[in-house]
Structure formats: C-alpha cells, structure tokens
Design a protein around this motif. Structure first.
Motif, PDB file in Angstrom:
ATOM      1  N   THR A   1      13.072  40.211  37.486  1.00  8.18           N
ATOM      2  CA  THR A   1      12.440  39.079  38.035  1.00  8.18           C
ATOM      3  C   THR A   1      10.889  39.054  38.018  1.00  8.18           C
ATOM      4  O   THR A   1      10.225  39.708  38.382  1.00  8.18           O
ATOM      5  CB  THR A   1      13.030  38.648  39.029  1.00  8.18           C
ATOM      6  N   THR A   2      10.450  37.978  37.072  1.00  5.36           N
ATOM      7  CA  THR A   2       9.077  37.475  37.067  1.00  5.36           C
ATOM      8  C   THR A   2       8.628  37.001  38.287  1.00  5.36           C
ATOM      9  O   THR A   2       9.399  36.339  39.066  1.00  5.36           O
ATOM     10  CB  THR A   2       8.458  36.913  35.872  1.00  5.36           C
ATOM     11  N   ASN A   3       7.305  36.683  38.701  1.00  5.12           N
ATOM     12  CA  ASN A   3       6.874  36.072  39.694  1.00  5.12           C
ATOM     13  C   ASN A   3       7.071  34.420  39.682  1.00  5.12           C
ATOM     14  O   ASN A   3       7.366  34.006  40.738  1.00  5.12           O
ATOM     15  CB  ASN A   3       5.452  36.486  39.799  1.00  5.12           C
ATOM     16  N   ALA A   4       6.913  34.090  38.298  1.00  4.02           N
ATOM     17  CA  ALA A   4       7.314  32.759  38.331  1.00  4.02           C
ATOM     18  C   ALA A   4       8.801  32.484  38.573  1.00  4.02           C
ATOM     19  O   ALA A   4       9.192  31.258  38.960  1.00  4.02           O
ATOM     20  CB  ALA A   4       6.972  32.229  36.717  1.00  4.02           C
ATOM     21  N   GLU A   5       9.392  33.294  38.282  1.00  9.22           N
ATOM     22  CA  GLU A   5      11.149  32.914  38.337  1.00  9.22           C
ATOM     23  C   GLU A   5      11.385  33.115  39.899  1.00  9.22           C
ATOM     24  O   GLU A   5      12.161  32.495  40.245  1.00  9.22           O
ATOM     25  CB  GLU A   5      11.839  34.207  37.790  1.00  9.22           C
ATOM     26  N   ILE A   6      10.850  34.208  40.534  1.00  6.12           N
ATOM     27  CA  ILE A   6      10.813  34.047  42.065  1.00  6.12           C
ATOM     28  C   ILE A   6      10.298  32.972  42.551  1.00  6.12           C
ATOM     29  O   ILE A   6      10.987  32.164  43.646  1.00  6.12           O
ATOM     30  CB  ILE A   6      10.274  35.434  42.732  1.00  6.12           C
ATOM     31  N   GLU A   7       9.249  32.197  42.393  1.00  2.94           N
ATOM     32  CA  GLU A   7       8.634  31.110  43.027  1.00  2.94           C
ATOM     33  C   GLU A   7       9.352  29.911  42.622  1.00  2.94           C
ATOM     34  O   GLU A   7       9.643  29.143  43.373  1.00  2.94           O
ATOM     35  CB  GLU A   7       7.274  30.831  42.527  1.00  2.94           C
ATOM     36  N   ALA A   8      10.198  29.893  41.434  1.00  5.32           N
ATOM     37  CA  ALA A   8      10.999  28.729  40.981  1.00  5.32           C
ATOM     38  C   ALA A   8      12.331  28.752  42.065  1.00  5.32           C
ATOM     39  O   ALA A   8      12.791  27.642  42.175  1.00  5.32           O
ATOM     40  CB  ALA A   8      11.537  28.847  39.585  1.00  5.32           C
ATOM     41  N   LEU A   9      12.668  29.735  42.588  1.00  4.88           N
ATOM     42  CA  LEU A   9      13.586  29.935  43.103  1.00  4.88           C
ATOM     43  C   LEU A   9      13.670  29.039  44.551  1.00  4.88           C
ATOM     44  O   LEU A   9      14.714  28.739  45.419  1.00  4.88           O
ATOM     45  CB  LEU A   9      14.288  31.310  43.520  1.00  4.88           C
TER      46      LEU A   9
END
Length: 68
Positions: free
Chosen positions: A57-65
C-alpha cells in the motif's frame, strides 16, 4: 546472569540518577535494556529507509482510507 565489570563511579551515579534506581545492578540492567531497545529501533528505521520491507500500500492509499 552475574558479571563483573569496571565502570567509573561517575557513570554509575549518572545511570542510577537517570534510571531512577537506587541500586547499581538494577540501574545498569535498565540502562543496558534501554540501549538495546534503542539500537534495535535504529536498525529497524534504517531498514525501512533502505526499502528492506516492502509494503504493497502506498502512502497516498493509506491517507485516502482516512483511518484515525
């Protein structure tokens, strides 16, 4: 485990003060334990920075959660 080491009185006093221990042996044991933990954390951080661990998981994907 029992060992015999030579450590300067000033260092022992500092260790006792910093650890809050009133006796030499517990102060040294606590100081060594904390040192080992710090070195392991430092090594873990180094491995993370070097990409040793691969997270899918990328950082952007984690932040989008939006996990709090």
């Amino acid at each position: 485990m029992r060992i015999t080491v030579e450590i300067e009185d000033a260092i022992i006093s500092d260790a006792m003060e910093l650890t809050g221990e009133k006796n030499k042996s517990p102060a040294i044991a606590k100081a060594v334990e904390q040192y080992v933990k710090r070195m392991r954390a430092k090594e873990f951080g180094k491995r993370l920075r070097e990409g040793f661990y691969d997270y899918p998981t990328t950082n952007a994907e984690i932040e989008a959660l939006e996990i709090i």
